[in-house]
Design a protein around this motif. Structure first.
Motif, short mmCIF file in Angstrom:
data_model
loop_
_atom_site.label_atom_id
_atom_site.label_comp_id
_atom_site.label_asym_id
_atom_site.label_seq_id
_atom_site.Cartn_x
_atom_site.Cartn_y
_atom_site.Cartn_z
N ARG A 264 0.81 -1.22 0.00
CA ARG A 264 0.00 0.00 0.00
C ARG A 264 0.84 1.27 0.00
N ASP A 265 1.67 1.45 1.04
CA ASP A 265 2.45 2.68 1.18
C ASP A 265 3.67 2.73 0.26
N ARG A 266 4.18 1.54 -0.09
CA ARG A 266 5.40 1.41 -0.91
C ARG A 266 6.59 2.14 -0.27
N THR A 267 6.63 2.10 1.04
CA THR A 267 7.74 2.71 1.77
C THR A 267 8.83 1.69 2.10
N ALA A 268 8.54 0.41 1.86
CA ALA A 268 9.50 -0.65 2.19
C ALA A 268 9.55 -1.66 1.05
N VAL A 269 10.71 -2.31 0.92
CA VAL A 269 10.83 -3.39 -0.06
C VAL A 269 10.64 -4.75 0.60
N ALA A 270 10.75 -4.80 1.91
CA ALA A 270 10.52 -6.04 2.67
C ALA A 270 10.12 -5.67 4.08
N ALA A 271 9.17 -6.43 4.63
CA ALA A 271 8.73 -6.18 6.01
C ALA A 271 8.22 -7.49 6.59
N GLY A 272 8.77 -7.89 7.72
CA GLY A 272 8.35 -9.16 8.31
C GLY A 272 8.61 -9.25 9.79
N PHE A 273 7.96 -10.21 10.42
CA PHE A 273 8.12 -10.49 11.85
C PHE A 273 8.52 -11.96 11.98
N GLY A 274 9.47 -12.25 12.84
CA GLY A 274 9.84 -13.63 13.14
C GLY A 274 9.87 -13.83 14.65
N LEU A 275 9.93 -15.08 15.06
CA LEU A 275 9.98 -15.40 16.49
C LEU A 275 11.22 -16.22 16.79
N LEU A 276 12.06 -15.72 17.69
CA LEU A 276 13.19 -16.49 18.20
C LEU A 276 12.72 -17.11 19.52
N ARG A 277 12.39 -18.40 19.47
CA ARG A 277 11.88 -19.09 20.66
C ARG A 277 13.05 -19.44 21.60
N LEU A 278 12.93 -19.08 22.85
CA LEU A 278 13.95 -19.39 23.85
C LEU A 278 13.27 -19.97 25.08
N ALA A 279 13.88 -21.01 25.65
CA ALA A 279 13.30 -21.67 26.81
C ALA A 279 13.81 -21.07 28.12
N GLY A 280 15.07 -20.64 28.15
CA GLY A 280 15.68 -20.20 29.40
C GLY A 280 15.71 -18.71 29.61
N ALA A 281 15.09 -17.97 28.69
CA ALA A 281 15.02 -16.51 28.76
C ALA A 281 13.80 -16.08 27.96
N PRO A 282 13.38 -14.81 28.09
CA PRO A 282 12.26 -14.37 27.25
C PRO A 282 12.59 -14.56 25.77
#
Length: 457
Positions: free
Chosen positions: A302-320
């Motif tokens: 829509r805005d064409r302000t970015a060429v890539a945009a994403g969210f990922g999850l780094l799962r950790l058991a011993g810390a947030p």
């Protein structure tokens, strides 16, 4: 308990099952029979990662991942690679904050070879570990750092955001690649003590998945691993707990030779293995998981302000865990413009939650990823080890899909509202600079290559 007195449990995910056993020396064994194709995966997880390291000696866990491919008592030099690949198999190893793993995928009739090789280095690596192999692999790790971190656009982002997200002194403050100064300072005796402490059978989980005869496989495991002595000197990792919210926005601007401005951020999220973490995973998938996600639609389409945009999850058991935002801007767009749009989308999601269609799509996406992973012998072997090492129960790998599908839209909304806010993030802004002159660039480009491709993942 002795091998003759095995504990067995079964659970299902699409007909998948796993049985559990324990050798007298403490080695946990997980077997999953699957005769679909004539291959099998051997996977060994050691309960040691960069979170177990102490100040001044970072990088030892990752260095050991490399040293394990340098020969052992009966296998000289590069023999581990040569034997596995010569038998038609593939292999590698990786290091993370929370574990180090080694894995082979073999034709069925070569499974015994992989088990013998893993047992030989668990039982006799110290017989082959000398100053020459230490120096050799020290240099390999330094080259890996240059190739994957220092000489790659945005390559230092993971290290910088991790250091911002976890305070100084926290066991996750440094990444598995380690400090080069610490690597230089590590002695052969440091390495030997590290191996004796962590590379013991009672600190490991071995899984074998695929076209196997469980009885024969257990007999081989007992034959090759059974005589390796256990070791009781391991200290538990330092406590990694932190408040749920950072409490302020932490920010760093990096001026480097990069193709475009970038906005990256890490949000503190619930620990892996919790329903709240699964809810956060669904929220991140709706917001930034692929080209149908909200952030991609808003910023790229829509805005064409970015060429890539994403969210990922780094799962950790011993810390947030960390929710990982990555946006590459287009043209001369200012980061402030991107940031305002991101915050607007996060606030809207926190208020309204996902639509039924978004929820269905996100759950289908995560379900497919899980089933793809469990559908390969190597992926299932890895997940069985992961749940055994980090959560004490390999069967949880086979029921993970159901837990994702059980999360409600309201839980996904609440997870985002609780965590995806400006006072709970570390922000990294990349600002491009003009390239250095060609002579300087030429010097940086002179690098060696890895002996294998195991990353500090």
């Amino acid at each position: 308990m002795p091998m003759g007195h095995t504990a067995t449990a079964q659970a299902g995910s699409g007909g998948l099952t796993a049985t559990e056993h324990r050798l007298a020396n403490g080695l946990r064994v997980v077997l999953s029979e699957d005769h679909l194709t004539p291959v099998a995966a051997v996977c060994l997880w050691y309960d040691v990662g960069s979170r177990h390291e102490v100040k001044g000696r970072t990088g030892l866990a990752h260095l050991f991942e490399h040293l394990m491919f340098q020969g052992s008592g009966q296998v000289k030099g590069n023999g581990h690679f040569e034997l596995v690949q010569g038998a038609g198999g593939s292999l590698n190893g990786t290091t993370s904050f929370e574990r180090t793993n080694y894995f082979e995928t073999m034709p069925t009739h070569q499974v015994e070879l992989a088990l013998w090789l893993e047992a030989d280095r668990m039982g006799s690596l110290l017989a082959a570990l000398d100053e020459e192999s230490m120096e050799n692999q020290r240099d390999v790790v330094k080259n890996e750092r240059r190739q994957r971190y220092d000489n790659v656009p945005y390559g230092t982002a993971f290290e910088k955001l991790t250091a911002l997200s976890y305070p100084e002194g926290h066991p996750y403050h440094h990444t598995p690649i380690g400090s080069m100064a610490d690597l230089d300072a590590a002695t052969l005796e440091d390495a030997r003590a590290f191996f004796r402490t962590y590379y013991a059978p009672n600190n490991a989980v071995l899984s074998v998945v695929g076209d196997i005869d469980p009885e024969q496989t257990l007999a081989w495991i007992e034959k090759y691993f059974g005589s390796i002595p256990s070791h009781d000197g391991k200290q538990p990792p330092r406590d990694g707990t932190l408040p749920e919210i950072i409490g302020e926005q932490l920010r760093e601007v990096v001026h480097e030779e990069v193709p475009a401005r970038a906005l990256m951020a890490a949000y503190r999220l619930p620990h892996d293995g919790t329903r709240a973490c699964d809810a956060a995973d669904l929220a991140l998938t709706v917001l930034g998981g692929g080209e149908s996600s909200r952030l991609h639609n808003r910023l790229v389409r829509r805005d064409r302000t970015a060429v890539a945009a994403g969210f990922g999850l780094l799962r950790l058991a011993g810390a947030p865990s960390l929710g990982w935002l990555d946006v590459k801007t287009s043209g001369g767009v200012e980061v402030e413009t991107i940031e305002a749009a991101v915050d607007e989308e996060l606030a809207r999601f926190a208020a309204e939650g996902p639509t039924p269609e978004e929820m269905e799509r996100a759950q289908a996406q995560l379900e497919r990823e899980w089933l793809d992973r469990l559908g390969t012998v190597a992926g299932r072997a890895d997940e069985l080890c992961r749940y055994a090492v980090l959560f004490g129960d390999p069967q949880l790998a086979l029921t993970a899909v159901g837990r994702v599908l059980d999360v409600t839209a309201e839980e996904a909304r609440a997870a985002a509202a609780a965590a995806l806010r400006p006072d709970n993030r570390a922000v990294l802004v990349y600002e491009p600079i003009e390239p250095a002159d060609e002579a300087a660039e030429g010097e940086e480009g002179e690098e060696g290559t890895d002996a294998h491709e195991g990353a500090a993942k």
